[in-house]
Design a protein around this motif. Structure first.
Motif, short mmCIF file in Angstrom:
data_model
loop_
_atom_site.label_atom_id
_atom_site.label_comp_id
_atom_site.label_asym_id
_atom_site.label_seq_id
_atom_site.Cartn_x
_atom_site.Cartn_y
_atom_site.Cartn_z
N MET A 116 5.11 -3.10 -5.70
CA MET A 116 3.84 -2.59 -6.21
C MET A 116 3.30 -1.47 -5.32
O MET A 116 2.70 -0.53 -5.81
CB MET A 116 2.85 -3.75 -6.30
CG MET A 116 1.58 -3.39 -6.97
SD MET A 116 1.86 -2.97 -8.69
CE MET A 116 0.29 -3.29 -9.35
N ASP A 117 3.50 -1.61 -4.00
CA ASP A 117 3.00 -0.60 -3.08
C ASP A 117 3.66 0.76 -3.30
O ASP A 117 3.01 1.79 -3.23
CB ASP A 117 3.16 -1.07 -1.63
CG ASP A 117 4.55 -1.62 -1.33
OD1 ASP A 117 5.36 -1.74 -2.27
OD2 ASP A 117 4.81 -1.94 -0.17
N ALA A 139 -1.79 1.76 -0.86
CA ALA A 139 -0.36 1.64 -0.55
C ALA A 139 -0.14 1.44 0.95
O ALA A 139 0.77 0.74 1.36
CB ALA A 139 0.39 2.88 -1.04
N MET A 140 -1.00 2.05 1.77
CA MET A 140 -0.85 1.94 3.21
C MET A 140 -1.25 0.58 3.75
O MET A 140 -1.05 0.30 4.93
CB MET A 140 -1.64 3.06 3.91
CG MET A 140 -0.95 4.40 3.76
SD MET A 140 -1.88 5.81 4.39
CE MET A 140 -2.29 5.30 6.03
N ASN A 141 -1.79 -0.28 2.90
CA ASN A 141 -2.06 -1.65 3.35
C ASN A 141 -0.77 -2.40 3.64
O ASN A 141 -0.76 -3.32 4.46
CB ASN A 141 -2.88 -2.42 2.30
CG ASN A 141 -4.31 -1.98 2.28
OD1 ASN A 141 -4.87 -1.54 3.28
ND2 ASN A 141 -4.94 -2.09 1.11
N THR A 142 0.33 -2.02 2.97
CA THR A 142 1.59 -2.73 3.18
C THR A 142 2.71 -1.81 3.67
O THR A 142 3.67 -2.30 4.25
CB THR A 142 2.05 -3.41 1.87
OG1 THR A 142 2.09 -2.44 0.83
CG2 THR A 142 1.11 -4.53 1.48
N LEU A 143 2.61 -0.52 3.42
CA LEU A 143 3.64 0.42 3.87
C LEU A 143 3.26 1.03 5.21
O LEU A 143 2.08 1.20 5.50
CB LEU A 143 3.81 1.56 2.85
CG LEU A 143 4.35 1.18 1.48
CD1 LEU A 143 4.29 2.38 0.54
CD2 LEU A 143 5.76 0.67 1.59
N PRO A 144 4.26 1.38 6.02
CA PRO A 144 3.95 2.06 7.28
C PRO A 144 3.26 3.39 7.02
O PRO A 144 3.62 4.11 6.08
CB PRO A 144 5.33 2.29 7.91
CG PRO A 144 6.27 1.39 7.20
CD PRO A 144 5.69 1.14 5.85
N MET A 145 2.27 3.71 7.83
CA MET A 145 1.47 4.91 7.62
C MET A 145 2.32 6.17 7.58
O MET A 145 2.17 7.01 6.69
CB MET A 145 0.40 5.05 8.71
CG MET A 145 -0.48 6.23 8.46
SD MET A 145 -1.02 7.20 9.88
CE MET A 145 0.25 7.18 11.04
#
Length: 104
Positions: free
Chosen positions: A1-2, A49-55
């Motif tokens: 989802m991210d 999306a950055m809640n779960t993916l690396p910045m």
């Protein structure tokens, strides 16, 4: 989802860039609203999306989608050059974004 949110953020970025070009030609409230919706939606979806993916990965992919999409929209909508070198550079940007996804 991210990753879907990140791709949607890149598409919203493309909308914002397209409306920025349109605002240069014709200023009206509909274009301004789409411009704000595009960039606002882009930043909102990117932050989600950055809640779960690396910045670093998220930002690089988002930037790649926005930059390459903006270049393609410029070619399609505003008559910008379509030289092979330019298209190859766009492909390299997208390839780097896909590489970050595969490696991350």
């Amino acid at each position: 989802m991210d990753w879907l949110m990140l791709i949607a953020a890149g598409c919203c970025e493309m909308l914002g860039v397209a409306m920025l070009g349109k605002l240069q030609l014709n200023r009206n409230w509909q274009t301004l609203c789409l411009f704000l919706l595009g960039f606002g939606g882009s930043l909102l979806l990117l932050s989600q999306a950055m809640n779960t993916l690396p910045m670093g990965t998220a930002y690089a992919v988002w930037t790649g989608i926005g930059a390459s999409g903006g270049a393609v929209l410029g070619m399609l909508l505003y008559g910008e050059g379509r030289e092979l070198r330019r298209i190859l550079c766009i492909v390299m940007i997208l390839g780097a974004a896909v590489g970050l996804k595969l490696l991350g």
